[in-house]
Design a protein around this motif. Structure first.
Motif, PDB file in Angstrom:
ATOM      1  N   GLN A 164      42.110   6.068  29.575  1.00 41.84           N
ATOM      2  CA  GLN A 164      42.938   4.928  29.973  1.00 41.84           C
ATOM      3  C   GLN A 164      44.244   5.440  30.570  1.00 41.84           C
ATOM      4  O   GLN A 164      45.165   5.828  29.845  1.00 41.84           O
ATOM      5  CB  GLN A 164      43.225   4.016  28.779  1.00 41.84           C
ATOM      6  CG  GLN A 164      43.921   2.716  29.172  1.00 41.84           C
ATOM      7  CD  GLN A 164      44.112   1.773  28.007  1.00 41.84           C
ATOM      8  OE1 GLN A 164      44.494   2.181  26.917  1.00 41.84           O
ATOM      9  NE2 GLN A 164      43.845   0.485  28.222  1.00 41.84           N
TER      10      GLN A 164
ATOM     11  N   PHE B  60      40.204   7.596  24.449  1.00 40.55           N
ATOM     12  CA  PHE B  60      39.678   6.897  23.293  1.00 40.55           C
ATOM     13  C   PHE B  60      38.235   7.304  23.025  1.00 40.55           C
ATOM     14  O   PHE B  60      37.412   7.346  23.940  1.00 40.55           O
ATOM     15  CB  PHE B  60      39.722   5.380  23.506  1.00 40.55           C
ATOM     16  CG  PHE B  60      41.100   4.802  23.517  1.00 40.55           C
ATOM     17  CD1 PHE B  60      41.744   4.548  24.722  1.00 40.55           C
ATOM     18  CD2 PHE B  60      41.761   4.510  22.337  1.00 40.55           C
ATOM     19  CE1 PHE B  60      43.022   4.017  24.747  1.00 40.55           C
ATOM     20  CE2 PHE B  60      43.035   3.981  22.347  1.00 40.55           C
ATOM     21  CZ  PHE B  60      43.668   3.736  23.551  1.00 40.55           C
TER      22      PHE B  60
ATOM     23  N   GLY C 196      46.084   0.970  32.861  1.00 46.53           N
ATOM     24  CA  GLY C 196      45.473   0.112  31.847  1.00 46.53           C
ATOM     25  C   GLY C 196      43.961   0.037  31.856  1.00 46.53           C
ATOM     26  O   GLY C 196      43.362  -0.352  30.861  1.00 46.53           O
TER      27      GLY C 196
ATOM     28  N   TYR D 262      36.370   7.189  26.530  1.00 47.05           N
ATOM     29  CA  TYR D 262      36.988   6.481  27.639  1.00 47.05           C
ATOM     30  C   TYR D 262      38.370   7.067  27.904  1.00 47.05           C
ATOM     31  O   TYR D 262      39.057   7.514  26.990  1.00 47.05           O
ATOM     32  CB  TYR D 262      37.147   4.989  27.318  1.00 47.05           C
ATOM     33  CG  TYR D 262      35.880   4.187  27.405  1.00 47.05           C
ATOM     34  CD1 TYR D 262      35.033   4.083  26.315  1.00 47.05           C
ATOM     35  CD2 TYR D 262      35.539   3.523  28.582  1.00 47.05           C
ATOM     36  CE1 TYR D 262      33.869   3.344  26.386  1.00 47.05           C
ATOM     37  CE2 TYR D 262      34.371   2.778  28.665  1.00 47.05           C
ATOM     38  CZ  TYR D 262      33.549   2.688  27.563  1.00 47.05           C
ATOM     39  OH  TYR D 262      32.394   1.964  27.642  1.00 47.05           O
TER      40      TYR D 262
ATOM     41  N   MET E  64      45.632   8.358  28.212  1.00 43.64           N
ATOM     42  CA  MET E  64      45.214   8.120  26.834  1.00 43.64           C
ATOM     43  C   MET E  64      43.694   8.226  26.795  1.00 43.64           C
ATOM     44  O   MET E  64      43.013   7.740  27.707  1.00 43.64           O
ATOM     45  CB  MET E  64      45.640   6.710  26.407  1.00 43.64           C
ATOM     46  CG  MET E  64      45.533   6.425  24.944  1.00 43.64           C
ATOM     47  SD  MET E  64      46.964   7.058  24.061  1.00 43.64           S
ATOM     48  CE  MET E  64      46.890   6.058  22.566  1.00 43.64           C
TER      49      MET E  64
ATOM     50  N   MET F  23      40.149   0.913  31.437  1.00 39.56           N
ATOM     51  CA  MET F  23      39.366   1.822  30.602  1.00 39.56           C
ATOM     52  C   MET F  23      38.265   2.421  31.474  1.00 39.56           C
ATOM     53  O   MET F  23      37.404   1.695  31.980  1.00 39.56           O
ATOM     54  CB  MET F  23      38.731   1.082  29.427  1.00 39.56           C
ATOM     55  CG  MET F  23      39.736   0.471  28.472  1.00 39.56           C
ATOM     56  SD  MET F  23      40.537   1.708  27.474  1.00 39.56           S
ATOM     57  CE  MET F  23      39.266   2.035  26.274  1.00 39.56           C
TER      58      MET F  23
END
Lengths: 118, 113
Positions: free
Chosen positions: B39, B91, B43, B37, B89, B45
């Motif tokens: 981000q 993940f 915010g 994912y 970011m 995802m």
């Protein structure tokens, strides 16, 4: 918009107050998840519904937290007597299992509710 | 024990170059799924790519590809031809039989012009 919707997007509350967040999943998705994400960390699982049944709750979900999904549609997450440690992003996700094979759909996330407890 | 490990807290990449984000996982479940994912600062995802434990071929989705090495329990994400909008970011996550996702700590990618 047919994605996962979360309200409110931001919430600032005083310590000790109760707050409630709402999640509207994608309409055909029968699974709904709540996650909590603190700054600089990955999301952590809180709880999971299949239709209206709450099937699992994390140890992170203290007695002050309660989640519901009446009628298997939208879900609410309530935090009672908020503490400063509850400040985080609360993410909701939904998914629907594919029939056959081993593959599930990916979980689709909402934009989250950012809670600040002052 | 940590189920998902992402060892790179942050990475810089030049625009138009490729970048590889590392992810290792730990499970005894024979059936599992691996996800990446994105981000951004907003915010949300955003799902990028999925690899099932029984999939024979590495997953690809546009500029994203997943280098799945089952014996090493690694599922690295490769982003080709990086763009400024890729700064975010990232993940890595795993789903086991209980359906919930376990996430790593994430890797921050910054794309330089």
């Amino acid at each position: 918009d047919t994605g996962v919707s979360q309200n409110p997007r931001h919430k600032i509350t005083k310590r000790g107050q109760n707050v409630t967040f709402r999640c509207d999943p994608i309409s055909e998705h029968n699974r709904l998840y709540w996650y909590r994400q603190t700054l600089g960390q990955g999301p952590e699982f809180l709880t999971y519904f299949q239709n209206e049944a709450q099937l699992e709750k994390s140890r992170l979900l203290s007695d002050r937290f309660s989640a519901e999904r009446p009628k298997g549609s939208f879900s609410t997450l309530e935090i009672q007597r908020t503490e400063q440690g509850d400040s985080a992003m609360y993410l909701c996700a939904s998914s629907f299992p594919r029939t056959g094979g081993t593959r599930d759909t990916e979980a689709f996330f909402g934009q989250g509710t950012r809670l600040t407890v002052v | 024990a940590q189920k998902i490990t992402q060892t790179q807290p942050g990475m810089f990449v030049q625009e138009k170059e490729a970048v590889t984000l590392d992810c290792t996982y730990d499970t005894s479940d024979p059936s599992y799924g691996l996800f990446w994912y994105k981000q951004p600062s907003s915010g949300e995802m955003i799902f990028l790519i999925y690899q099932g434990s029984y999939d024979q071929q590495n997953a690809t989705e546009g500029r994203y590809s997943l280098n799945f090495q089952k014996a090493r329990k690694s599922a690295n994400l490769v982003i080709s031809a990086s763009q400024l909008g890729d700064s975010a970011m990232y993940f890595c996550a795993m789903r086991e039989a209980d359906y919930k996702l376990s996430f790593g700590a994430g890797t921050t990618v910054t794309v330089r012009a």
